[in-house]
Design an enzyme around this catalytic site. Structure first.
Site, PDB file in Angstrom:
ATOM      1  N   THR A 120       0.861  -1.182   0.000  1.00 12.52           N
ATOM      2  CA  THR A 120       0.000   0.000   0.000  1.00 12.52           C
ATOM      3  C   THR A 120       0.896   1.231   0.000  1.00 12.52           C
ATOM      4  OG1 THR A 120      -0.045   0.093   2.404  1.00 12.52           O
ATOM      5  CG2 THR A 120      -1.761  -1.208   1.345  1.00 12.52           C
ATOM      6  N   GLU A 160      -5.576  -3.583  -1.581  1.00 10.65           N
ATOM      7  CA  GLU A 160      -6.089  -4.787  -0.920  1.00 10.65           C
ATOM      8  C   GLU A 160      -7.124  -5.530  -1.766  1.00 10.65           C
ATOM      9  OE1 GLU A 160      -5.612  -1.849   0.313  1.00 10.65           O
ATOM     10  OE2 GLU A 160      -4.957  -1.889   2.408  1.00 10.65           O
ATOM     11  N   LYS A 177     -16.424  15.537  10.993  1.00 10.70           N
ATOM     12  CA  LYS A 177     -17.573  15.452  11.882  1.00 10.70           C
ATOM     13  C   LYS A 177     -17.704  16.780  12.604  1.00 10.70           C
ATOM     14  CE  LYS A 177     -20.424  12.380  14.334  1.00 10.70           C
ATOM     15  NZ  LYS A 177     -20.660  11.009  14.803  1.00 10.70           N
ATOM     16  N   TRP A 179     -22.053  14.947   9.630  1.00 10.28           N
ATOM     17  CA  TRP A 179     -20.958  14.580   8.735  1.00 10.28           C
ATOM     18  C   TRP A 179     -20.868  15.579   7.581  1.00 10.28           C
ATOM     19  CZ3 TRP A 179     -17.658  11.352  10.608  1.00 10.28           C
ATOM     20  CH2 TRP A 179     -18.069  10.309  11.468  1.00 10.28           C
TER      21      TRP A 179
END
Lengths: 525, 525
Positions: free
Chosen positions: B181, B328, B422, B427
């Site tokens: 990654t 992944e 947040k 949100w």
């Protein structure tokens, strides 16, 4: 060292997951008498889980064989997912076989439960005494009052009272489906598909350059679901959220015309003979039904004759496509976007052609050899059948088909090896002769078989179903313009109707037997 | 009971079989300085077998890690097939990582052989003393005379003297590739792909409704082959016989324009930032190069901003498509034929969204939750990494991405969970704000991060790279017309250049760190 990826078995229920979650609102439409039964893939999924519960309540255990004797309907589709989904094995029995062959397959499969269409109950009754292992019959509709099947259950009753069960995780190598070859020689042979082979075959059908089953398509699947899983199209349609139209009980040509008119499928999947019947029915019904939605006609079972292909293209703008495969290959192994050849091997399908000594031949557009196949969705042996030794060699399936490859990887079928005519040391392709004959405007269908000959060992004999006035000599002239002189048959006989096998192919075995026994019109053996 | 189908493992060499046999004449074109190196898939196959022989002669054994430090070239493509094909593991090391990260990954991977591009030799030299397990260096071109790498070999020399070896049969679960990654947090994490996961992912890329990699396409693959296998496109192109164009060593935007002009690809695969750079370079070079062959621009790494998409559509007729994935997930898990969403889960990819308590949320177009994935081509754990416990739960991969699904199964990415803001219990999506900002004609690029706030807990901070004269207030007005008032950032700062990660994504981690350490222009933390 193993990779560290999820160990997620390739199971048929994964196809259903996508149908339900991603395409839950898309429809499955089943002809039901003169109307249609319609529901969504979401409803399919919920009925599948109840069917699995109902079958478990009847005592079906993992590994058990559950047979269907059924048409292309939504209920049959439910069996496609519920039976393998619960770990049992779906034997799609073929009601077009002879009674003896049908009884042979159901006994050989050791079927325990049979799900049977109401109109096929009499057929099943006539062989039920030869099926001692069957413990339950389920009628896919109304149970006939006077049936001798016992114990017998009503499918909808069972579902109404069944508890839904989640489909379990399984080994992907577990057997999922069982289909018997149509038995052109001897008893039918059983091919036992696995979840893995079915899922991989389904993916391959959806790949670009293959059948390209897609979300925006509407598929009319006429190919029987009792024959090699209708070429895998029901599974591919579910995976891709394709609107699926099923022609229901015993569809006649005019029923199919009406379905096309009503549901406007853009793809139809059918045997070559259906393509011919629809053409004729369309003409004889005065072209009353609109067929213009059909962009693609996927014809299989044999190579589509050029005359038929041209009719569809010219009269309806429909492109005829085709592929090659057999029960032993799930069945699709090659696909072509036209009819210039049988197409290229699908991803993960490896092919070669070999001569009689087993030597591999080049892909040069000239060398003709027996086609051999190796792929995760080909059989490695027949179910409990000593004849396996003849068909499998060093990990390859010997197809019995004779073909040629061009350097660009396109395969053209020349013949079944047993239908190839060896005359004076030269090969003659019966398929090429048949296609040329069927390209003649006065020929409806034509089949060419080998007959013994003292001088040449074998000679071609053409059996022709004419659709107008034509003479042997005219046809011979027609062929002489196209082929070497030794290809042209001395004998051309006119027959009233060409016999077909249970899956609609020309029945050359029957013709050969008839010829050898008592001759054909005008000639004796 | 198991099915009786061929036990044919899903191996990367099967992809090569099709490239060689069915598409042997199709081409692989690699930019080479100001010209091109061109050969066929048939030649690729023959060089792959010689490379496998050469590596075996160097002592590479099954399971060994073989690293590449390389650009998108035909030689790198040969490694893609030869290394896993011989049973070794291809670690595509990422030269865009920092030196420390690169050394970390190559040490962690336990690489034994490194194949390195000539221009990357200095980079490799600088970390070679941290790679005690490497026993051989191979230069993918001319070996620099003064290199300190030892022992060092010339790739073409090795191939010229190597014996071709047939690629062996392997367990399909065997490790095939290793990719790290890009390390937005902490050290990079290793994902170990298997032959099986690679083959299934490749098939899924070719399916209708997915990327639809096809025989008739010409793919320009700009996405680095050092990053998640260039999204699997080299394997998919080989499988489908797609003409493959590789941009070679260190391509600059003008190099890419010239390649498009010369080779006329119809599809380009690249990071979103490349789409932006090409647009700018096209404008600044006076539109000298013809880009009209490009029908499809597949942009990834982040959601393509609408302004960029519109430019390509309006100026070049190019449709921008996108998908979603991560290292992944091999990486492609969803695909969309446009940019209205990140698209639908591919076949065999199951997804769900969950709230903070792990409860599954409905696909109703409103519920926002963490995206979780389950598919045969997703990782089940990281290679030798204790951080695995944070990312995998009950067989599902927790992606850290926050998204919403519509009832028709389309997924829209809202944010990385750690980038979601947040504010006062509500949100705010940084991605939505960024896209709106980048739709403003005077904004070149924009990134939005969360900053701590005493009243609201967090507030959005917008960092803008302008391309003309624009004020904070104008941008706020622009946003106010589109979002609820509390979404509009109090702070908008203009920066000279937005920092990017090694794979071209906005580097929010760096921005946040920079802000917390010393503030940003005009505001302090």
């Amino acid at each position: 060292m193993h990779g560290l990826m999820m160990d997620r078995p390739l199971l048929i229920k994964r196809l259903l997951w996508r149908a339900e979650h991603v395409f839950g609102d898309k429809q499955v439409i089943s002809r039901d008498g003169s109307g249609y039964h319609t529901y969504t893939y979401a409803e399919l999924g919920s009925r599948v889980r109840r069917l699995a519960g109902a079958l478990a309540a009847l005592g079906v255990a993992p590994g058990d064989r559950v047979a269907t004797l059924a048409w292309n309907t939504h209920r049959h589709l439910e069996c496609y997912f519920a039976v393998p989904g619960m770990g049992a094995i779906l034997h799609t029995a073929n009601h077009r076989l002879s009674e003896d062959q049908l009884a042979y397959t159901m006994d050989h499969a050791r079927d325990r439960v049979v799900l049977v269409e109401p109109d096929l109950v009499p057929l099943l009754e006539s062989i039920a005494d030869r099926l001692p292992l069957v413990h339950s019959y389920v009628v896919l509709g109304k149970v006939p009052a006077d049936t001798t099947l016992s114990p017998v259950f009503d499918y909808e009753d069972l579902l109404a009272h069944a508890a839904a069960v989640e489909l379990p995780e399984l080994d992907e190598y577990a057997a999922a489906g069982l289909c018997y070859t149509s038995g052109t020689t001897g008893d039918p042979k059983g091919v036992l598909y696995s979840h893995r082979s079915t899922v991989l075959h389904t993916l391959a059908l959806c790949v670009k350059g293959s059948a390209e089953v897609a979300e925006d398509d509407t598929y009319l699947v006429v190919t029987p679901m009792s024959h090699v899983n209708a070429w895998g199209t029901p599974y591919a349609c579910a995976l891709q959220g394709t609107t699926l139209v099923l022609p229901g009980t015993h569809p006649r040509p005019e029923d199919l015309l009406r379905i096309i008119h009503d549901q406007r499928p853009n793809v139809m999947v059918a045997a070559v003979t259906v393509g011919t019947m629809l053409r004729d029915a369309h003409n004889s019904t005065g072209r009353r039904y609109h067929l213009d939605s059909l962009q693609r006609l996927w014809l299989g079972g044999q190579a589509p004759p050029a005359a038929l292909t041209e009719w569809w293209q010219q009269n309806n703008g429909t492109v005829v496509v085709n592929g090659w495969g057999m029960t032993e290959t799930s069945p699709i192994a090659t696909f072509s976007p036209d009819v210039s050849s049988q197409g290229k091997p699908l991803p993960l399908v490896e092919m070669r052609i070999t001569d009689e000594a087993g030597t591999e031949l080049p892909w040069d557009g000239k060398s003709v050899g027996e086609l051999e196949v190796c792929t995760p969705w080909a059989a490695r042996e027949y179910l409990d059948d000593p004849r396996s030794v003849d068909s499998f060699r060093e990990g390859w399936l010997r197809t019995g088909d004779v073909s040629v490859f061009t350097p660009d990887g396109s395969m053209a079928l020349k013949d079944r090896s047993k239908d190839l005519i060896k005359s004076g040391g030269e090969w003659i392709s019966s398929v090429d002769l048949e296609n040329a004959l069927m390209a003649h405007p006065m020929v409806h269908e034509a089949v060419v078989i080998a007959i013994p000959d003292e001088t040449w060992l074998e000679r071609p004999l053409a059996c022709v179903e004419a659709q107008g006035s034509v003479t042997e000599e005219e046809l011979r002239n027609h062929l002489q313009a196209r082929f070497a002189k030794y290809w042209v048959p001395e004998h051309i006989v006119f027959v009233r109707r060409i016999p077909k096998t249970s899956v609609g192919k020309f029945d050359k075995k029957q013709l050969r037997a008839r010829y050898l026994e008592c001759g054909l019109p005008g000639i004796s053996p």
